[in-house]
Design an enzyme around this catalytic site. Structure first.
Site, PDB file in Angstrom:
ATOM      1  N   ASN A   1     -11.769 -26.222 -22.581  1.00 58.47           N
ATOM      2  CA  ASN A   1     -10.984 -27.004 -23.514  1.00 58.47           C
ATOM      3  C   ASN A   1     -10.323 -25.936 -24.546  1.00 58.47           C
ATOM      4  O   ASN A   1      -9.422 -25.926 -25.305  1.00 58.47           O
ATOM      5  CB  ASN A   1     -11.580 -27.934 -24.331  1.00 58.47           C
ATOM      6  CG  ASN A   1     -13.014 -27.502 -24.770  1.00 58.47           C
ATOM      7  OD1 ASN A   1     -13.721 -26.283 -24.548  1.00 58.47           O
ATOM      8  ND2 ASN A   1     -13.744 -28.688 -25.522  1.00 58.47           N
TER       9      ASN A   1
ATOM     10  N   PRO B   1     -15.721 -18.197 -16.236  1.00 62.34           N
ATOM     11  CA  PRO B   1     -14.997 -19.467 -17.022  1.00 62.34           C
ATOM     12  C   PRO B   1     -14.755 -20.620 -16.254  1.00 62.34           C
ATOM     13  O   PRO B   1     -15.144 -20.524 -15.062  1.00 62.34           O
ATOM     14  CB  PRO B   1     -13.300 -18.584 -17.068  1.00 62.34           C
ATOM     15  CG  PRO B   1     -13.403 -17.884 -15.821  1.00 62.34           C
ATOM     16  CD  PRO B   1     -14.923 -17.345 -15.534  1.00 62.34           C
TER      17      PRO B   1
ATOM     18  N   SER C   1     -21.094 -29.288 -21.410  1.00 63.42           N
ATOM     19  CA  SER C   1     -21.627 -30.502 -21.408  1.00 63.42           C
ATOM     20  C   SER C   1     -23.056 -30.343 -21.786  1.00 63.42           C
ATOM     21  O   SER C   1     -23.962 -29.542 -21.299  1.00 63.42           O
ATOM     22  CB  SER C   1     -21.356 -31.640 -20.399  1.00 63.42           C
ATOM     23  OG  SER C   1     -21.691 -30.953 -19.229  1.00 63.42           O
TER      24      SER C   1
ATOM     25  N   GLU D   1     -24.251 -24.374 -26.345  1.00 60.79           N
ATOM     26  CA  GLU D   1     -23.186 -25.092 -27.284  1.00 60.79           C
ATOM     27  C   GLU D   1     -22.931 -26.348 -26.485  1.00 60.79           C
ATOM     28  O   GLU D   1     -22.089 -26.084 -25.406  1.00 60.79           O
ATOM     29  CB  GLU D   1     -22.100 -24.296 -27.588  1.00 60.79           C
ATOM     30  CG  GLU D   1     -22.425 -22.879 -28.476  1.00 60.79           C
ATOM     31  CD  GLU D   1     -22.723 -23.287 -29.866  1.00 60.79           C
ATOM     32  OE1 GLU D   1     -22.606 -24.476 -30.314  1.00 60.79           O
ATOM     33  OE2 GLU D   1     -22.941 -22.327 -30.720  1.00 60.79           O
TER      34      GLU D   1
ATOM     35  N   CYS E   1     -15.389 -30.362 -28.645  1.00 67.01           N
ATOM     36  CA  CYS E   1     -16.647 -31.011 -28.883  1.00 67.01           C
ATOM     37  C   CYS E   1     -16.927 -31.489 -30.350  1.00 67.01           C
ATOM     38  O   CYS E   1     -17.743 -32.097 -30.831  1.00 67.01           O
ATOM     39  CB  CYS E   1     -17.763 -29.877 -28.724  1.00 67.01           C
ATOM     40  SG  CYS E   1     -17.192 -28.322 -29.609  1.00 67.01           S
TER      41      CYS E   1
ATOM     42  N   GLU F   1     -23.195 -19.643 -32.910  1.00 63.16           N
ATOM     43  CA  GLU F   1     -22.048 -18.556 -32.685  1.00 63.16           C
ATOM     44  C   GLU F   1     -21.155 -18.397 -33.584  1.00 63.16           C
ATOM     45  O   GLU F   1     -20.671 -19.281 -34.467  1.00 63.16           O
ATOM     46  CB  GLU F   1     -21.162 -19.063 -31.395  1.00 63.16           C
ATOM     47  CG  GLU F   1     -21.779 -19.062 -30.142  1.00 63.16           C
ATOM     48  CD  GLU F   1     -20.954 -19.542 -28.965  1.00 63.16           C
ATOM     49  OE1 GLU F   1     -20.104 -20.245 -29.126  1.00 63.16           O
ATOM     50  OE2 GLU F   1     -21.112 -18.914 -27.788  1.00 63.16           O
TER      51      GLU F   1
HETATM   52  P1  NAP Z   1     -18.971 -28.792 -18.182  1.00 66.09           P
HETATM   53  O1  NAP Z   1     -18.755 -29.827 -17.054  1.00 66.09           O
HETATM   54  O2  NAP Z   1     -20.564 -28.884 -18.670  1.00 66.09           O
HETATM   55  O3  NAP Z   1     -18.670 -27.093 -17.904  1.00 66.09           O
HETATM   56  C1  NAP Z   1     -18.787 -26.248 -18.628  1.00 66.09           C
HETATM   57  C2  NAP Z   1     -18.819 -25.130 -17.609  1.00 66.09           C
HETATM   58  O4  NAP Z   1     -20.159 -25.080 -16.922  1.00 66.09           O
HETATM   59  C3  NAP Z   1     -17.777 -24.847 -16.676  1.00 66.09           C
HETATM   60  O5  NAP Z   1     -17.314 -23.725 -16.568  1.00 66.09           O
HETATM   61  C4  NAP Z   1     -18.405 -25.518 -15.280  1.00 66.09           C
HETATM   62  O6  NAP Z   1     -17.865 -24.897 -14.328  1.00 66.09           O
HETATM   63  C5  NAP Z   1     -19.742 -24.857 -15.575  1.00 66.09           C
HETATM   64  N1  NAP Z   1     -20.918 -25.404 -14.772  1.00 66.09           N
HETATM   65  C6  NAP Z   1     -20.826 -26.647 -14.315  1.00 66.09           C
HETATM   66  N2  NAP Z   1     -21.874 -26.940 -13.645  1.00 66.09           N
HETATM   67  C7  NAP Z   1     -22.707 -25.690 -13.329  1.00 66.09           C
HETATM   68  C8  NAP Z   1     -23.938 -25.328 -12.634  1.00 66.09           C
HETATM   69  N3  NAP Z   1     -24.640 -26.164 -11.979  1.00 66.09           N
HETATM   70  N4  NAP Z   1     -23.974 -23.888 -12.856  1.00 66.09           N
HETATM   71  C9  NAP Z   1     -23.280 -23.051 -13.447  1.00 66.09           C
HETATM   72  N5  NAP Z   1     -22.055 -23.722 -14.359  1.00 66.09           N
HETATM   73  C10 NAP Z   1     -21.799 -24.658 -14.226  1.00 66.09           C
HETATM   74  O7  NAP Z   1     -18.253 -29.194 -19.472  1.00 66.09           O
HETATM   75  P2  NAP Z   1     -16.534 -29.323 -19.450  1.00 66.09           P
HETATM   76  O8  NAP Z   1     -16.179 -30.549 -18.874  1.00 66.09           O
HETATM   77  O9  NAP Z   1     -16.002 -27.760 -18.814  1.00 66.09           O
HETATM   78  O10 NAP Z   1     -16.250 -29.085 -21.142  1.00 66.09           O
HETATM   79  C11 NAP Z   1     -16.481 -30.157 -21.858  1.00 66.09           C
HETATM   80  C12 NAP Z   1     -18.004 -30.090 -22.432  1.00 66.09           C
HETATM   81  O11 NAP Z   1     -17.936 -28.970 -23.391  1.00 66.09           O
HETATM   82  C13 NAP Z   1     -17.850 -31.100 -23.555  1.00 66.09           C
HETATM   83  O12 NAP Z   1     -19.253 -31.745 -23.561  1.00 66.09           O
HETATM   84  C14 NAP Z   1     -17.793 -30.507 -24.905  1.00 66.09           C
HETATM   85  O13 NAP Z   1     -18.402 -31.138 -25.850  1.00 66.09           O
HETATM   86  C15 NAP Z   1     -18.505 -29.354 -24.788  1.00 66.09           C
HETATM   87  N6  NAP Z   1     -18.014 -28.145 -25.567  1.00 66.09           N
HETATM   88  C16 NAP Z   1     -19.051 -27.560 -26.634  1.00 66.09           C
HETATM   89  C17 NAP Z   1     -18.774 -26.957 -27.161  1.00 66.09           C
HETATM   90  C18 NAP Z   1     -19.521 -26.334 -28.482  1.00 66.09           C
HETATM   91  O14 NAP Z   1     -19.277 -25.220 -28.903  1.00 66.09           O
HETATM   92  N7  NAP Z   1     -20.596 -26.967 -28.765  1.00 66.09           N
HETATM   93  C19 NAP Z   1     -17.402 -26.372 -27.607  1.00 66.09           C
HETATM   94  C20 NAP Z   1     -16.376 -26.556 -26.502  1.00 66.09           C
HETATM   95  C21 NAP Z   1     -16.909 -27.807 -25.467  1.00 66.09           C
HETATM   96  P3  NAP Z   1     -17.435 -26.179 -13.100  1.00 66.09           P
HETATM   97  O15 NAP Z   1     -16.355 -26.921 -13.916  1.00 66.09           O
HETATM   98  O16 NAP Z   1     -16.842 -25.460 -12.025  1.00 66.09           O
HETATM   99  O17 NAP Z   1     -18.672 -26.928 -12.754  1.00 66.09           O
END
Ligand code: NAP
Length: 479
Positions: free
Chosen positions: A152, A176, A230, A251, A285, A459
């Protein structure tokens, strides 16, 4: 536009995946393929790990000033290339160009901030209470890190981790999100140009996240995981880190309450809502997920918000005048559609939007729902789209109880003209960050992060570098 980098970056060299695999990167505004990038597997992960491990000792010994100046140069290069980086980000992620330019500035600022922190890593010495023993305290890099980022904020989520890791003297592997690898690869090119030694940063793009990351976390050589994504994936990675006791920063997701009291300046509250809801098309987020509005002003707030949301221009992010780009992909859009349908079935009124447009691209219109039932699924799910769900409340205790009734605790927003009430409610919210009469909390100089299931650690800010440093204390008795 300069050449788009599309290989893995390992040990300072651009290389293909060992098995030659590639993966497509789509433009969410058209659904067309923009580019192909290398699709790393376990063998590439091992090579990246070896490069990071080999580079660690020498990198830890570099002068803090040298690390600081690399970050400072990279900050300047990023700003010089604002337009091309913004175009790249918009094409792979969808956000409108104006927002992408804003993210470039925000991302660059993490490098400037941590270039300033690199030379302020403190230590200490002192006499212990017995008067005999002395203590020498120093801080040292935690070691090779794995950094995992979401799609995002493709540039800023990278610099928010890479900046403090470089400043602290850690080497790293960045993985990434597969939807937005191009911004991260561009960042690696910039850091190389800024003089970052080979092996300090390695970038591994992959569609096989588990295959690449799990062996790294279980292998015992990676000493730190910094993850943004997530809560579900965060939980899984925490478990993978347990066996070798890898230090973690998490995060994770949010479910932000946005609270408007009847003494709020409604213009300020609606401005705040537009930012807290619509920054990044709601794919943040920090996005306001639940709007709690005091009953006497609920109708007026809903009317004004719907008017502003309805006036936004939806379209491809590269087009002039567009305010709202496409969502990241069809999966993300289908989730938003389902959440809105569920809320409407349970009695919500659609004040504006709510209908998916025809045609290509993952577009969804800015939507305001009023009279949302507390039972609706969007109350305990991150909407991650341009949908504002309004509920009403009658008193302060009630709204605090409802706002805190969630496993998440990243951020909350409070709108009131009363200072007492503003501070009381801010302190009562179980969150890591509060926007008091503002819809924007993100700032590289402030500690960003959540409580409860929104994460561990912070962070940015003065404490951001701490996540990448360990203390060492040397005891010296004086005879
Ligand atoms: P996500 O599905 O959790 O993926 C985040 C990252 O993790 C991606 O690079 C993803 O790659 C990787 N990932 C997934 N499964 C993994 C595994 N088994 N091993 C290692 N890496 C893995 O989240 P998203 O849909 O990309 O992002 C949205 C989420 O991020 C939301 O929940 C949002 O709130 C959160 N977020 C939080 C913050 C904060 O600072 N708190 C900031 C921005 C976003 P793949 O897609 O290839 O699985």
């Amino acid at each position: 536009m300069t050449e788009v980098l599309n290989q893995l970056f390992i040990g300072g060299a651009w290389v293909d995946a060992a098995d030659g695999a590639t993966m497509p990167v789509d433009d969410p505004a058209t659904g067309e393929i923009l580019s192909h990038v290398a699709d790393a597997g376990a063998k590439d992960a091992r090579l990246a790990e070896e490069a990071a491990v080999q580079a660690q000792a020498a990198w830890a010994r570099t002068a803090p000033r040298a690390r600081s100046e690399i970050l400072r140069r990279a900050h300047e290069i990023i700003l010089e290339r604002t337009d091309e980086l913004a175009h790249l980000m918009t094409s792979e992620m969808g956000k409108p160009l104006a927002e992408a330019r804003g993210e470039v500035a925000y991302a660059a600022e993490f490098f400037r901030w941590f270039s300033e922190e690199a030379v302020r890593i403190d230590g200490g010495c002192g006499t212990l209470p017995d008067g005999r023993n002395r203590m020498f305290l120093s801080r040292r890099p935690v070691g090779p890190c794995l950094l995992i980022t979401p799609w995002n904020f493709p540039l800023a989520m990278g610099t928010r981790k890479i900046g403090p890791a470089i400043a602290a003297g850690c080497t790293m592997i960045l993985k990434p999100a597969p939807q937005t690898p191009l911004s991260s690869l561009a960042l690696a090119g910039i850091l190389k140009e800024a003089g970052l030694p080979d092996g300090v940063l390695n970038v591994v793009t992959t569609s096989r996240a588990g295959e690449v990351c799990e062996p790294l976390l279980r292998g015992g050589r990676i000493r730190k995981l910094s993850f943004t994504g997530s809560t579900a994936v965060g939980r899984l990675l925490l478990a993978q880190c347990a066996d070798t006791v890898v230090r973690t920063s998490m995060e994770l997701g949010g479910n932000a309450p946005f609270i408007v009291f009847d003494d709020a300046d409604l213009d300020v509250a609606v401005d705040g809502a537009m930012v807290a809801k619509m920054r990044n098309m709601g794919e943040a987020c920090t996005a306001a997920n639940r709007f709690f509005v005091h009953r006497p002003v609920a109708e007026e707030f809903g009317r004004r918000l719907a008017e502003r949301m309805g006036a936004l221009v939806v379209g491809p992010g590269t087009r002039d005048g567009v305010d709202v780009g496409p969502l990241i992909d069809t999966v993300g859009r289908a989730k938003v559609e389902e959440l809105v349908a569920d809320a409407v079935e349970r009695g919500a009124q659609v004040l504006v939007g709510g209908r998916t447009p025809e045609g290509p691209g993952c577009f969804y219109p800015p939507t305001v729902l009023a009279d949302v039932s507390p039972e609706s699924r969007l109350m305990d799910t991150e909407i991650f789209g341009p949908v504002a769900a309004i509920l009403t409340f009658d008193d302060e205790d009630e709204v605090l109880r409802r706002a805190n009734d969630t496993p998440w605790g990243l951020v909350g927003y409070v709108f009131t003209e009363g200072l007492d009430r503003g501070l009381r409610v801010s302190e009562g919210l179980e969150v890591g960050m509060v926007g008091l009469n503002t819809g924007l909390v993100s700032n590289p100089a402030a500690p960003f992060g959540g409580v409860k299931q929104s994460g561990l650690g912070r962070e940015g800010g003065r404490v951001g570098i701490d996540e990448f440093l360990e203390y060492q204390y040397v005891a010296v008795p004086v005879r």
